[in-house]
Design an enzyme around this catalytic site. Sequence first.
Site, PDB file in Angstrom:
ATOM      1  N   HIS B 219      56.911  69.098  29.937  1.00  0.00           N
ATOM      2  CA  HIS B 219      56.185  70.079  29.559  1.00  0.00           C
ATOM      3  C   HIS B 219      56.343  70.406  27.842  1.00  0.00           C
ATOM      4  O   HIS B 219      55.491  71.484  27.336  1.00  0.00           O
ATOM      5  CB  HIS B 219      56.818  71.496  30.278  1.00  0.00           C
ATOM      6  CG  HIS B 219      56.169  71.623  31.599  1.00  0.00           C
ATOM      7  ND1 HIS B 219      56.254  70.635  32.332  1.00  0.00           N
ATOM      8  CD2 HIS B 219      55.648  72.638  32.318  1.00  0.00           C
ATOM      9  CE1 HIS B 219      55.686  70.767  33.552  1.00  0.00           C
ATOM     10  NE2 HIS B 219      55.176  72.208  33.391  1.00  0.00           N
ATOM     11  N   SER B 223      51.410  66.732  29.377  1.00  0.00           N
ATOM     12  CA  SER B 223      50.722  65.825  30.102  1.00  0.00           C
ATOM     13  C   SER B 223      50.034  64.609  29.394  1.00  0.00           C
ATOM     14  O   SER B 223      49.244  65.266  28.427  1.00  0.00           O
ATOM     15  CB  SER B 223      50.031  65.920  31.684  1.00  0.00           C
ATOM     16  OG  SER B 223      50.945  66.855  32.473  1.00  0.00           O
ATOM     17  N   LYS B 247      43.724  70.243  43.019  1.00  0.00           N
ATOM     18  CA  LYS B 247      43.399  68.652  43.400  1.00  0.00           C
ATOM     19  C   LYS B 247      44.664  68.027  43.861  1.00  0.00           C
ATOM     20  O   LYS B 247      44.676  67.153  44.940  1.00  0.00           O
ATOM     21  CB  LYS B 247      43.230  68.158  42.001  1.00  0.00           C
ATOM     22  CG  LYS B 247      42.900  66.503  41.924  1.00  0.00           C
ATOM     23  CD  LYS B 247      42.588  66.237  40.732  1.00  0.00           C
ATOM     24  CE  LYS B 247      41.856  64.775  40.715  1.00  0.00           C
ATOM     25  NZ  LYS B 247      41.537  64.078  39.270  1.00  0.00           N
ATOM     26  N   ASP B 248      45.878  68.617  43.480  1.00  0.00           N
ATOM     27  CA  ASP B 248      46.968  67.991  44.473  1.00  0.00           C
ATOM     28  C   ASP B 248      47.043  68.357  45.836  1.00  0.00           C
ATOM     29  O   ASP B 248      47.686  67.609  46.663  1.00  0.00           O
ATOM     30  CB  ASP B 248      48.327  68.591  43.511  1.00  0.00           C
ATOM     31  CG  ASP B 248      48.703  67.974  42.233  1.00  0.00           C
ATOM     32  OD1 ASP B 248      48.112  66.940  42.028  1.00  0.00           O
ATOM     33  OD2 ASP B 248      49.184  68.682  41.257  1.00  0.00           O
ATOM     34  N   GLU B 291      65.366  46.412  52.381  1.00  0.00           N
ATOM     35  CA  GLU B 291      64.355  47.425  52.632  1.00  0.00           C
ATOM     36  C   GLU B 291      63.013  46.768  51.911  1.00  0.00           C
ATOM     37  O   GLU B 291      63.399  46.207  50.641  1.00  0.00           O
ATOM     38  CB  GLU B 291      64.337  48.638  52.762  1.00  0.00           C
ATOM     39  CG  GLU B 291      65.361  49.250  53.606  1.00  0.00           C
ATOM     40  CD  GLU B 291      64.531  49.449  54.946  1.00  0.00           C
ATOM     41  OE1 GLU B 291      64.318  48.509  55.839  1.00  0.00           O
ATOM     42  OE2 GLU B 291      64.079  50.844  55.251  1.00  0.00           O
TER      43      GLU B 291
END
Lengths: 284, 429
Positions: B219, B223, B247-248, B291
């Site tokens: 922040h 971004s 959107k998220d 894994e």
Amino acid sequence: MLRLFGPLIAPIVGLGFIAALILAIITASYESEPATAAHEFHLHPKPLHLASDGMLGKFDRQQLQRGFQVYKEVCSACHSARLVAFRDLSEIGFTVPEVKAIAKNWATEVPSVNPETGEPATRKALPSDYIPSPYANETAARAANNNALPPDLSLITKAREGGAPYVHSLLTGYRDPNTYRNEKGEALPADAKPSANLHFNPYYANLNFAMPPPLVADGQVSYADGTKASVDQMAQDVSAFLVWTAEPKLENRHRTGVAVVIFLLIATTLAYFSYQNIWAGRKH
Amino acid sequence: MSFPWAQHYAPKHPVMQWLDQRLPVPRLVYNAVGAGYPVPRNLNYFWNFGVLAGAALGIQIITGIVLAMHYAANGAIAFDSVEQIMRDVNSGWLLRYAHANGASFFFIVVYIHIFRGLFYGSYKAPREMVWLLGVVIFLLMMATAFMGYVLPWGQMSFWGAQVITGFFSAIPVVGDPIRIWLLGGFAPDNAALNRFFSLHYLLPFVIAGVIILHIWALHIPGSNNPTGVDVKGPQDTVPFHPYYTAKDGFGLGVFLTLFALVLFFAPNALGHPDNYIPANPLSTPAHIVPEWYFLPFYAILKAFTFNFLWIPAKLWGVMAMFGSILLLFFLPWIDRSPVRSANYRPKYKWFFWMLVVDVLVLGYLGQAEPTVLVVLGSQVCAAYYFAHFLIILPIISRIERPLPLPNSITESVLHGEKAEAAPFGTQTA
């Protein structure tokens, strides 16, 4: 740590990795290993279609009961199913009195304590008991089986590559090592033939399997529902039963999954229109 | 801090005003992920993955806390307690499959998140600290995932623990004592299982803490965006809420749908059958594989098959494996190109995709049986991985001629359409 050593150390160490690898690539010898008999003769499981397959798959309870009968009359002589309680059998369609009777008449009794003397004893199984092992311990199991340990079958269809089709193929896959020919028509080399107490089975990873063929003759088990008990049928039924022992909540999972996915598709569609609505007319 | 045109939190309700004067948590949220955080207007779907990673952590913590109410961290009963969760605990199968597959999905979204950062140059100034904290989170995730995989105490749990803790024995002289001290014994046993459980419960909250730092650091400059061009003015940004929350929300729906499909219809597809066999120190599985999310690193480890410069192969492998991740800490200073987005870097773009392929091939080789070709392949790919960062990047950041950058985010979005050039978030619909 590396950061403390200043800006040069890291690239030098990293370039060392590259140098080491390049040297390894240059100096390595590229003779490929000879193919082993296990590679040439090992077969992948035959396809097996069960009612529990697929996104909407459900258990065929009739088949699970037949599979349980095969387990009880054949497999349980050597194999435990220690994660399955007798009470669980009500989930595959046995009534409570039937479950009680199955537990009570089980060939192996469960460990207990003599209430009079406190000495170790055994008693008849109850619905709350787990299916007991036919052997007192691992040593006893190995002593009875030429030092091979019959594995617990509760999870076997999840604990083996290939799952239920593998179990089915293994049970029906015993062949005569002297007459067997692989796809290329080759006979089994002498050093790959089973030694005493081992049994040739191309579905088993190293071809020589300690378990003698358990299902040998049609009609070995008499099915109450009239299904013809061919060797293949018995093998399919017990494989289906072992899918259930490994994943008893499979039907719950499929049912819940369908509802959850439908919900999420609707929610995601709404979220998409909400997103489009908020961004409407804005270039981005 | 934020852009000067960020909207200010102004609670209208008296209760919110009262709260704001005493404990301004709503103000913090408003400024962090609310309307008070201006975000570039041109983010594509790859910018959903940070939020998705946060959601995945949330799923892991919630399912994990409930699983811990039923799990018994004791070598004698751990395996059976997991099976009891699967069979007798209400919806226990759902919790466990969600947790096991949740780990895989956490890594999927984090890997996409990392490669998004690599493609769009999100690690470059002024966001180096965001990147460094991200690598810390990745390392913590790997430690957490490894220890979580040990807990069911199946064959792969046990032998995985044996192999991974064996790395420490590669350290000269003090290696074995360190390994024994870390395990609390000569081999993984009850002591190791208990401390792994304790740390497996602790580390996710450490991850959550570092994520807060990660977002805080993000922040400060705000971004990055697909052009890599700095925000120049209010017309370049939109408020995070409602634009990116919406959107998220959609992205989260897609993520959860894919997650549900695997969880409910193929819950064991990403696992290894051997982990349904109880741990047995006397029986080594034919192929010990970690894994899937560790496979590229495992391939790098196994690529070092011979001693070089008096350093044994095992130590080379362990150093290279850790080095392959620690290298990422240096990335902001290795790549000197001032241009962030690979869209304007014709050469870097090409090598970026080479790296993606390289890592995917390493992942494949990590689980393959070590034949001559597989070993050779992992040596070539491992060498390329290091060469990408240590040779290719420094060179191309010098010789590359980037394409002309757009003057601003808005210009790149509108392609000269002036009509929409007014400050974006302030427009009325």
